[in-house]
Design an enzyme around this catalytic site. Structure first.
Site: not given
Ligand code: EPU
Length: 341
Positions: A165, A241, A337
């Site tokens: 990012r 995010s 972000e």
């Molecule tokens: N999780 C929770 N609770 C929540 C949300 C997530 O426990 O409310 C846990 C999930 O269970 C999982 C982990 O956190 O174990 C990761 O969650 P997820 O795969 O949904 O992805 P993320 O890390 O929350 C990132 C990106 C997203 C992108 C997704 C998929 C960032 C800041 N965000 O989210 O990007 O779509 O991975 O690759 O890196 C964005 O940048 O706007 C965005 C949506």
């Protein structure tokens, strides 16, 4: 002819839907038009900010200055061989429309990045990423206009210093360029290696009984996953995010893991540990929280939402409370972000 709009409401120019006003606003349709704008008193005598789709900004107040909306459009084939194609896309094009164009032309590389809100010109600013892919993986080059000299300059991948990012445009060169066009090197689908590392994509494809997925199948799976987890900004204001996933040192991680054995984490190549900010926020008790017309999304705690009555300031206050509480519970700092304006 440059057309300035006065006292313009910005609700349709930011995906949170906040009703801040700009003293002046102009939509720019070409690099030449932008170069003309740089010569005007409206530009020279005011502070200014450039927006794309407004999907990664928080407008905390009215903007006392000139808002420039990048609307530079057009998609051209720059080079083609039997394996790959270089496409150049105007910075003001909608990101997802561009991804759909690549899919219609059977070009692989961007399918995991389907349905990300925002524009093509904003994508390299923060090296957008999802489901195991970042734009740096198929980025070829970009053309940007230097706001001081008015010259069009070409940036190759190494000039952009992409990270998670991150890019040079968020740091040393912040506020110094308008990204007029971005070029991507994409594979013809027969030569494309799909990225299915992200478990949930595999699960969706298996559920559908798809054994040999195409780029179209992967794109559809990503769209389905995003729609099930992330709120549609057209219905509930949000900017995806709100925070980045924090990177911490292994020594700090060992302590956290002993106290919270179920904490999700990813080990990075440089040895650092990436934590899931959504998990931290949820486990600090914020998921589904609502206050002053804004809140934390019920399905994904990393997304802050405007239920329609909130102001940018309310999101800012909420985000600070979340940062304080995650810091005191886990000792981890969350960085936004989104960009604050
Ligand atoms: N999780 C929770 N609770 C929540 C949300 C997530 O426990 O409310 C846990 C999930 O269970 C999982 C982990 O956190 O174990 C990761 O969650 P997820 O795969 O949904 O992805 P993320 O890390 O929350 C990132 C990106 C997203 C992108 C997704 C998929 C960032 C800041 N965000 O989210 O990007 O779509 O991975 O690759 O890196 C964005 O940048 O706007 C965005 C949506």
């Amino acid at each position: 002819m440059l057309k300035f709009l006065k006292s313009k409401l910005l609700s349709s120019y930011n995906t949170f839907g906040f009703e801040a006003k700009a003293d002046l606003l102009i939509e720019i349709n070409s690099a030449e038009e932008f170069q003309k704008l740089l010569q005007t008193p409206e530009w020279k005598d005011n502070q200014h900010v450039i927006l794309g789709g407004g999907s990664n900004v928080l407008l905390t107040d009215d903007y006392r200055g000139l808002v420039v909306i990048n609307k530079i459009s057009g998609i051209d084939t720059i080079k083609e061989d039997h394996k790959s194609v270089i496409l150049k896309c105007g910075g003001g094009e909608n990101w997802h429309h561009f991804v759909l164009y690549t899919l219609q032309h059977n070009l692989g590389g961007l399918e995991n990045l389907s349905l990300i809100p925002g524009t093509v010109g904003a994508a390299p600013m923060q090296n957008i990423g999802a489901y195991g892919v970042e734009i740096k993986d198929s980025f070829h080059s970009l053309e940007a206009i230097n706001l001081t000299t008015g010259e069009l300059e070409v940036f190759m991948p190494e000039d952009c210093r992409f990270g998670y990012r991150e890019s040079v445009f968020k740091h040393e060169l912040k506020g110094q360029y308008l990204i007029a066009a971005v070029s991507f090197q994409l594979d013809k689908s027969d030569y494309h290696q799909l990225n299915l590392d992200y478990g949930i994509i595999k699960n969706v494809l298996e559920d559908k009984g798809i054994k040999s997925p195409t780029i179209h199948d992967v794109s559809n799976a990503v769209i389905q996953i995003r729609q099930s987890k992330l709120p549609d900004p057209a219905k509930i204001g949000n900017s995806g995010s709100f925070f980045k996933n924090p990177l911490i040192e292994p020594s700090q991680f060992e302590k956290l893991k002993s106290e919270f054995p179920e904490i999700p984490f990813y080990e990075l190549e440089d040895g650092k540990i990436k934590l899931a900010a959504g998990w931290l926020i949820e486990n600090a008790g914020w998921k589904g929280h609502e206050e002053n017309g804004v809140g934390v999304h019920q399905k994904q705690a990393l997304v802050l939402v405007n239920y329609g009555k909130g102001r940018g300031e309310d999101i800012l206050n909420l985000s600070r409370k979340i940062q304080d509480s995650v810091l005191s519970k886990f000792g981890v700092e969350l960085s936004p972000e989104v960009n604050f304006i």
